[in-house]
Scaffold this active site. Structure first.
Site, PDB file in Angstrom:
ATOM      1  N   PRO A  22       0.773  -1.247   0.000  1.00  0.00           N
ATOM      2  CG  PRO A  22      -0.005  -0.959   2.183  1.00  0.00           C
ATOM      3  CD  PRO A  22       0.716  -1.931   1.294  1.00  0.00           C
ATOM      4  CB  CYS A  23       3.163   2.794  -2.408  1.00  0.00           C
ATOM      5  SG  CYS A  23       2.417   2.377  -3.973  1.00  0.00           S
ATOM      6  CG  HIS A  24      -2.970   3.351  -1.313  1.00  0.00           C
ATOM      7  ND1 HIS A  24      -2.661   2.019  -1.521  1.00  0.00           N
ATOM      8  CD2 HIS A  24      -3.898   3.375  -0.325  1.00  0.00           C
ATOM      9  CE1 HIS A  24      -3.383   1.270  -0.704  1.00  0.00           C
ATOM     10  NE2 HIS A  24      -4.141   2.078   0.051  1.00  0.00           N
TER      11      HIS A  24
END
Length: 177
Positions: free
Chosen positions: A141-143
């Site tokens: 989850p780089c968001h």
């Protein structure tokens, strides 16, 4: 390191409500999640650079477990993934991607938070570069990474996709997603 040559990389187009992106997996696990509404070439170019001489094969049936968990996430009913991943990178990239997976659902960390978490507090720019190289959006989850001042920053899938994912996790506009 094992050879990536002559590997079979399976792919499918995940299309669910307003979401549409390509995903790919090796025999070991999910290897790639594409950007929202991007062409097939985004995925095929990535695969050709990282899995030279591999064969790209559409196999919707083989991709069902990956599609199912991603759709459950997009529905707001899944907060963590149990599917296997096959992401490959430098030891530094792997440390950053592991740290991304430790950000709790619905929360955000800054780039400096990630750098501190991996015990490299001076490596904020390198952390940003490693995050930008993350091949499997959403599942790693780089968001959930934002600027230190709370602003949204770059995202391979685009800021609109990042905003939608953060809104989904916070429960905002869940029915519209």
């Amino acid at each position: 390191m094992e050879s990536r040559q002559n590997a079979i990389i399976y792919w499918t187009l995940l299309a669910y409500k307003e979401w549409s992106f390509y995903i790919a997996a090796s025999e070991k696990g999910l290897s790639y999640v594409g950007s929202q509404q991007k062409p097939f070439e985004e995925m095929s170019d990535w695969i050709s650079r990282r899995f030279p001489e591999s064969k790209l094969v559409q196999d919707d049936e083989k991709m069902v477990p990956f599609v199912q968990e991603l759709i459950e996430y997009l529905q707001g009913v899944r907060q963590a993934f149990s599917i296997p991943f096959d992401y490959r990178g430098t030891p530094f990239q792997l440390a950053v991607w592991k740290a991304l997976c430790e950000i709790p659902y619905g929360q955000t960390w800054s780039y400096s938070d990630i750098a501190t978490h991996i015990q490299k507090p001076a490596a904020v720019r390198a952390v940003g570069t490693a995050i930008g190289a993350n091949p499997i959006l959403i599942t790693v989850p780089c968001h959930r990474v934002i600027g230190k001042n709370g602003t949204l920053t770059g995202y391979r899938g685009g800021l609109e996709m990042k905003t939608r994912l953060l809104n989904l996790e916070s429960g905002k506009s869940a029915l519209e997603l």
